[in-house]
Design a protein around this motif. Sequence first.
Motif, PDB file in Angstrom:
ATOM      1  N   UNK A 348       0.809  -1.224   0.000  1.00 15.72           N
ATOM      2  CA  UNK A 348       0.000   0.000   0.000  1.00 15.72           C
ATOM      3  C   UNK A 348       0.837   1.266   0.000  1.00 15.72           C
ATOM      4  N   UNK A 349       2.147   1.128   0.304  1.00 13.44           N
ATOM      5  CA  UNK A 349       3.056   2.278   0.410  1.00 13.44           C
ATOM      6  C   UNK A 349       2.536   3.307   1.420  1.00 13.44           C
ATOM      7  N   UNK A 350       1.979   2.788   2.512  1.00 16.36           N
ATOM      8  CA  UNK A 350       1.458   3.651   3.568  1.00 16.36           C
ATOM      9  C   UNK A 350       2.545   3.826   4.634  1.00 16.36           C
ATOM     10  N   UNK A 351       3.210   4.980   4.639  1.00 20.08           N
ATOM     11  CA  UNK A 351       4.373   5.216   5.481  1.00 20.08           C
ATOM     12  C   UNK A 351       4.027   6.123   6.657  1.00 20.08           C
ATOM     13  N   UNK A 352       4.661   5.862   7.790  1.00 22.15           N
ATOM     14  CA  UNK A 352       4.657   6.806   8.911  1.00 22.15           C
ATOM     15  C   UNK A 352       6.016   7.504   8.882  1.00 22.15           C
ATOM     16  N   UNK A 353       6.115   8.466   8.008  1.00 18.87           N
ATOM     17  CA  UNK A 353       7.420   9.009   7.635  1.00 18.87           C
ATOM     18  C   UNK A 353       8.177   9.575   8.829  1.00 18.87           C
ATOM     19  N   UNK A 354       7.536  10.438   9.593  1.00 17.33           N
ATOM     20  CA  UNK A 354       8.250  11.161  10.652  1.00 17.33           C
ATOM     21  C   UNK A 354       8.816  10.226  11.719  1.00 17.33           C
ATOM     22  N   UNK A 355       7.962   9.398  12.316  1.00 17.67           N
ATOM     23  CA  UNK A 355       8.413   8.537  13.418  1.00 17.67           C
ATOM     24  C   UNK A 355       9.427   7.503  12.938  1.00 17.67           C
ATOM     25  N   UNK A 356       9.193   6.891  11.776  1.00 20.57           N
ATOM     26  CA  UNK A 356      10.122   5.873  11.286  1.00 20.57           C
ATOM     27  C   UNK A 356      11.472   6.484  10.939  1.00 20.57           C
ATOM     28  N   UNK A 357      11.453   7.646  10.315  1.00 16.11           N
ATOM     29  CA  UNK A 357      12.713   8.300   9.946  1.00 16.11           C
ATOM     30  C   UNK A 357      13.529   8.639  11.179  1.00 16.11           C
ATOM     31  N   UNK A 398      16.628   7.426   5.033  1.00 18.46           N
ATOM     32  CA  UNK A 398      16.499   8.284   3.847  1.00 18.46           C
ATOM     33  C   UNK A 398      15.426   7.758   2.901  1.00 18.46           C
ATOM     34  N   UNK A 399      15.371   6.423   2.714  1.00  9.09           N
ATOM     35  CA  UNK A 399      14.366   5.836   1.831  1.00  9.09           C
ATOM     36  C   UNK A 399      12.952   6.021   2.389  1.00  9.09           C
ATOM     37  N   UNK A 400      12.820   5.911   3.706  1.00  7.83           N
ATOM     38  CA  UNK A 400      11.513   6.154   4.316  1.00  7.83           C
ATOM     39  C   UNK A 400      11.073   7.589   4.055  1.00  7.83           C
ATOM     40  N   UNK A 401      11.996   8.514   4.206  1.00  9.71           N
ATOM     41  CA  UNK A 401      11.671   9.930   3.971  1.00  9.71           C
ATOM     42  C   UNK A 401      11.249  10.161   2.519  1.00  9.71           C
TER      43      UNK A 401
END
Length: 522
Positions: A348-357, A398-401
Amino acid sequence: MYRTNIVKLFTKRTVIFREKEWLFSLLVISLVLWLIFLGNSPLRDWDEGTYAIVAREIYRTGNWLYPTLQGEPFLLKPPLMQWLIAWCYQLGGVQELTTRLPGAVLTALGVPLLYLVGRLAFNQNLSALFAALVYLTMLPVVRHGRLAMLDGMTISFFLLLLFCLLKARQNRRYALGVGFCLGLIILTKGTIVLLLGAIACLFLLADRQLALLKSPYLWVGILLGNTPAIAWYIAQWQHYGNTFLQVHFQAQAFDRLLQPVEGNSGPIWYYLLELLKYGFPWLLFLPGGLYLAWKERHNTWGSLVLLGTILYLGTISFMKTKLPWYVMPIYPFLALAIGANLSEVWQSRNFRVRSWTIFLAIISIAGLGGCVYFFLKKEPILIVMSIVLAISMGIAAWLVKQHDRNFIPVLFSGMYLVLALLMSSQSWIWELNEAFPVKPVAELIRANVSPGTQIYTSFAYGRPSLDFYSDCKVTAATVPILQKMLSNKSYLLLDNEALEQINLTGSKIIGTANGFTLISKN
């Protein structure tokens, strides 16, 4: 119609072929990680040293039915691990590698087994593959699985049991394996079968497989599979009487539920802290995995994850005795939940960008700190390990961001390399640094004392690893008892402080090693 059937048949064969490929690949990379430099570090207290002594006595005496420890009955644990180690001693001699080999191989088999369980529970390949790779790259699973301990073996037998349960939905004959797996768990770790068996039974009910309880294959398997374990227990009871029941069941099992054994206590959240300490980076994806499991609680994989996690973690958390490795059987359930979440993210490419980064960046910075620390300690392998950790976690952040799902394979490959480097060093058993190195002291004893001799030491406690390497029984004692034993012409192993307190008149110093002096009466 004919053409459609050909396409379906080809597709089915392709899936089977790919599944075999994945199974073989998972098995190979697991064996590499569990077996690499397996014998490069001395045996650890307590379990490793104890099981090694018991196995060596089986190997030397041929007494397979009634194992002994320093000539005394060994009633604490069932004998399967000691039998396997003794068999390895016959094949490859008495050494660290052969001591750890059975447990390491059987634990490594848990990775492809978890893939098979996930394949049947999820009914799709990607979540199962991710779950197996998460399990493969969990630090506690790899580290404890390489030790001559019972937990990794037990988990693999339980995963095989779950596979048989799930496979029995399609073919009732697989139910035979359930009973044999229960028997193997009993012969490995005894009463833990009650908890794991309860989880399996409740999962059977939650998965609506009640018809399986009426299958003759299940009951024949239980009868045949448990017969060796029951026979062994009856033999011990007949031979040792109520002493066996009191030691094996009361002291080793039920007392641990109600009171701390040997001071091993902790708060109810003890195991949550263990998971937080050693679960990185995968715990980052656990909340999402458990949420998905709750949403899918009426389906196979969701009920399995929730039942296993809640029942097992709840039970050990309320036990009064707390030991770090008690939490081990929960990792397959967590791996399934994390694998499901990673699969969801991938698709789904559903990311939690801030916390994971932020989380991955913190781990990357910690890797840089580790690089500096190990540089000062002059540990080249661990320096490289820290660099790999910093780079892989930095790339993943970086990839998560960038909302790039390829951070997932970067995490898998990075963690695998980090663990491979750690296991290649001599630091993967960090508990060895908690006390003096036993090998030099053991060499001093072996060079001057006959095997099997009773020795008394001023060290605070006895160490099974020292007993194993010295081939003697080294017992801790107070200074007055040490003085008395010296008068009785016993051998003493003294540290410098005790050496100054004891009257050595009429004694001779045999030698010294690592701050300990071996003395005896002239």
